[in-house]
Design an enzyme around this catalytic site. Structure first.
Site, mmCIF file in Angstrom:
data_model
loop_
_atom_site.group_PDB
_atom_site.id
_atom_site.type_symbol
_atom_site.label_atom_id
_atom_site.label_comp_id
_atom_site.label_asym_id
_atom_site.label_seq_id
_atom_site.Cartn_x
_atom_site.Cartn_y
_atom_site.Cartn_z
ATOM 1 N N LYS A 1 2.210 32.195 -7.151
ATOM 2 C CA LYS A 1 2.779 32.376 -5.716
ATOM 3 C C LYS A 1 4.254 31.744 -5.864
ATOM 4 O O LYS A 1 4.536 30.659 -5.677
ATOM 5 C CB LYS A 1 2.152 31.518 -4.636
ATOM 6 C CG LYS A 1 2.078 32.183 -3.168
ATOM 7 C CD LYS A 1 3.376 32.018 -2.859
ATOM 8 C CE LYS A 1 4.001 30.472 -2.303
ATOM 9 N NZ LYS A 1 5.308 30.378 -1.577
ATOM 10 N N GLY B 1 7.629 21.347 -6.570
ATOM 11 C CA GLY B 1 8.188 21.513 -5.447
ATOM 12 C C GLY B 1 8.300 19.927 -4.645
ATOM 13 O O GLY B 1 8.331 19.001 -5.298
ATOM 14 N N SER B 2 8.345 19.901 -3.286
ATOM 15 C CA SER B 2 8.460 18.684 -2.750
ATOM 16 C C SER B 2 7.360 17.443 -2.737
ATOM 17 O O SER B 2 6.194 18.278 -2.979
ATOM 18 C CB SER B 2 8.855 19.124 -1.246
ATOM 19 O OG SER B 2 7.617 19.359 -0.556
ATOM 20 N N THR B 3 7.662 16.484 -2.786
ATOM 21 C CA THR B 3 6.523 15.396 -2.772
ATOM 22 C C THR B 3 5.559 15.670 -1.482
ATOM 23 O O THR B 3 4.380 15.555 -1.711
ATOM 24 C CB THR B 3 7.179 14.007 -2.865
ATOM 25 O OG1 THR B 3 7.933 13.878 -3.784
ATOM 26 C CG2 THR B 3 5.863 13.042 -2.800
ATOM 27 N N GLY C 1 3.342 18.298 -2.514
ATOM 28 C CA GLY C 1 2.575 17.918 -3.560
ATOM 29 C C GLY C 1 1.219 17.192 -2.926
ATOM 30 O O GLY C 1 0.172 17.113 -3.565
ATOM 31 N N GLU D 1 4.734 18.675 -10.310
ATOM 32 C CA GLU D 1 6.060 18.021 -10.795
ATOM 33 C C GLU D 1 6.930 18.064 -9.220
ATOM 34 O O GLU D 1 7.398 19.167 -8.850
ATOM 35 C CB GLU D 1 6.671 19.062 -11.697
ATOM 36 C CG GLU D 1 7.750 18.392 -12.558
ATOM 37 C CD GLU D 1 9.249 18.766 -11.650
ATOM 38 O OE1 GLU D 1 9.684 17.973 -11.082
ATOM 39 O OE2 GLU D 1 9.637 19.947 -12.139
ATOM 40 N N CYS E 1 15.522 19.243 -9.488
ATOM 41 C CA CYS E 1 14.594 17.793 -9.633
ATOM 42 C C CYS E 1 15.255 16.596 -10.074
ATOM 43 O O CYS E 1 15.067 15.675 -9.694
ATOM 44 C CB CYS E 1 13.256 18.148 -9.814
ATOM 45 S SG CYS E 1 12.997 18.727 -11.386
ATOM 46 N N GLU F 1 15.294 12.467 -1.139
ATOM 47 C CA GLU F 1 15.892 13.547 -1.970
ATOM 48 C C GLU F 1 16.735 14.426 -1.115
ATOM 49 O O GLU F 1 16.168 14.914 -0.224
ATOM 50 C CB GLU F 1 14.833 14.266 -2.688
ATOM 51 C CG GLU F 1 15.351 15.295 -3.557
ATOM 52 C CD GLU F 1 14.156 15.947 -4.291
ATOM 53 O OE1 GLU F 1 14.342 16.165 -5.827
ATOM 54 O OE2 GLU F 1 13.130 16.478 -3.858
#
Length: 504
Positions: free
Chosen positions: A188, A242-244, A247, A264, A298, A397
């Site tokens: 995706k 992607g973003s925390t 995640g 990651e 990142c 971030e």
């Protein structure tokens, strides 16, 4: 562009479908996503907004391919296919690189070579196919008259979700080891950058011997296609970049289903600059870390921790370097920094710059939208000073070309400042002292440490984060292990009857 409509020039938009089981297929839904150029806001393609049913079809195709042939394909034959994929990237580097640039605004001078670099990942994991060995373990049960050995096996169907900043390279970090291990794959891509993945899948079907259904692509939004993929009960492994925040949601879902997961995630990465460092090299490294790729990576070195003895000089020189960066069309070779990838990303980055000023920071350079550039996604390279480590712009971030510069007095203070964040993805250390370099690298809480360099990766070297920067590792042998499981086999050689009420 997905977040707000792009202007249309009147030219016919390229229309793409889902890619499932070796061919383009229509979606079960009617909604489509418009893909636009962040350089000038021109819409140029549309893709389906994949549905839960679409994801189900893709997962079933992957399951069928896994059971039918890919799981049992000899490792040497999988290696042949991986080499074919590498050749596709080499052959079509210009086309795929341009698609990447048109989607996210990153420089063509970076994206085209990135296709050649990605090819080497497939060749590396092709070589790993030939070393997929188990081991024989000496055990002492029954006086040693037992043979114990291990085998390494694929997990099955991998569901992968990738971001928009380096779409095909970050797909490669997952797909190459997954295929080498014998898994099949449902991808995706980001709704912002789906076209290159669909074209890549089409090329693999046409120019490689990868079996149909082994690699499937379902574009769509995260809350639709993404959630359907992470929630699917027949997915054996999840991999996300992607973003925390997202995640955490995926990790929670994976935890409920006990599905292996690799994450990651974000970073707030420091460059630690000591007074004895080569400042010319330092300046190149900081610019490379935060202004290259418009800061949309990142591993962006978004914090510069600089010894107080050289702080003023470094700030002055950073301002000069930022002012000299050539903004423009990312397809042009002379451009050094392109736009942010889409309008909402511009709003996010500009919002953080404005917040920094509210918190008491000073904009030493940049922070504005340049009137000389088209579209609505450009922002100047930005240098912030008078910042404290507890400010939001230092802790969170931003994912843009915004650098916070903070002074320090001692080595211990530098390490403490560097580690004073929820993230732990990467860090740079700048010093001419070998002993100091080792001490500081040992003290930093990050998965990757560069000394007197920045933003380097290799297919052979593991990559991943500490703390909120993720779980697991990509690349290297560690990256391959993420897509395998170990089986332990015990063979009784003694022909003796065991005590049924005794373990061992």
């Amino acid at each position: 562009m997905a977040d707000e409509p792009s202007k249309q020039s009147g030219a016919t938009l390229a229309e793409y479908d889902l890619f499932i089981d070796g061919a383009f297929q229509e979606s079960t839904g009617d909604e489509r996503i418009t893909v636009g150029s962040p350089y000038d806001d021109e819409a140029w393609a549309t893709v389906p907004n994949g549905t839960e049913a679409d994801v189900g079809v893709a997962v079933q195709a992957a399951r069928d391919a896994f059971e039918r042939e890919w799981r049992d394909t000899l490792p040497s034959d999988r290696a042949v296919v991986l080499h074919e994929i590498a050749d596709v990237l080499d052959k079509h580097d210009a086309e795929l690189g341009e698609l990447e640039t048109r989607q996210n605004g990153k420089l063509l001078r970076e994206m085209k070579p990135q296709m050649n670099a990605a090819a080497e990942w497939y060749r590396y994991y092709a070589s790993q196919c030939r070393t997929l060995e188990g081991r024989t373990i000496p055990v002492e049960n029954k006086g040693g008259d037992v043979l114990n050995y291990t085998t390494r096996e694929p997990l099955g169907v991998v569901g992968a979700i990738t971001p928009w900043n380096s779409p095909l390279l970050l797909l490669t970090w997952k797909l190459a080891p997954a295929l080498a291990a014998g898994n099949t794959f449902v991808h995706k891509p980001s709704e912002e950058t789906p076209v290159s993945a669909l074209r890549f899948a089409e090329l693999l079907a046409a120019e490689t011997s990868l079996p149909d259904g082994t690699f499937n692509v379902v574009p769509g939004y995260g809350e639709g296609a993404g959630t359907a993929l992470t929630d699917h009960e027949d997915v054996d492994k999840l991999s996300f970049t992607g973003s925390t925040a997202v995640g955490r949601q995926i990790a929670s879902t994976a935890g409920e289903r006990l599905t292996p997961v690799s994450l990651e995630l974000g970073g707030k990465n420091p460059n630690v600059v000591f007074a004895d460092a080569d400042l010319d090299n330092v300046l190149n490294g900081i610019v490379k870390g935060i202004f290259a790729a418009t800061g949309q990576t990142c591993v962006a070195g978004s914090r510069a921790l600089v010894h107080e003895d050289v702080y003023d000089e470094v700030v002055d020189r950073l301002v000069d370097r930022a002012a000299a960066i050539e903004l423009g069309d990312p397809l042009e070779e002379s451009t050094q920094m392109g736009p942010l990838a889409f309008r909402n990303q511009y709003k996010r980055v500009k919002g953080y710059v404005d917040l920094a000023v509210e918190e008491g920071a000073t904009v030493a350079y940049g922070g504005e939208q340049p009137s000389s550039q088209p579209g609505t996604c450009f922002i100047e390279p930005t240098v912030l000073i008078d910042v404290e480590n507890d400010m939001q712009v230092v802790q969170e971030e931003i994912f843009g070309p915004v650098l916070a510069v903070i002074p320090f007095a001692t080595e211990a203070e530098a390490i403490a400042l560097a580690n004073d964040t929820d993230y732990g993805l990467a860090a740079g250390v700048w010093t001419n002292s070998v002993a100091k370099a080792h001490r500081v690298a040992d003290g930093l809480e990050a998965g990757t440490i560069w000394v007197n360099e920045y933003r380097m990766v290799s297919y052979a070297s593991p990559f991943g984060g500490y703390k909120d920067s993720g779980i697991g590792r990509e690349q290297g042998e560690e990256g391959l292990e993420e897509y395998m499981q170990t089986k332990s086999v015990w063979i009784d050689l003694s022909e003796e009857v065991s005590d049924p009420f005794r373990l061992g």
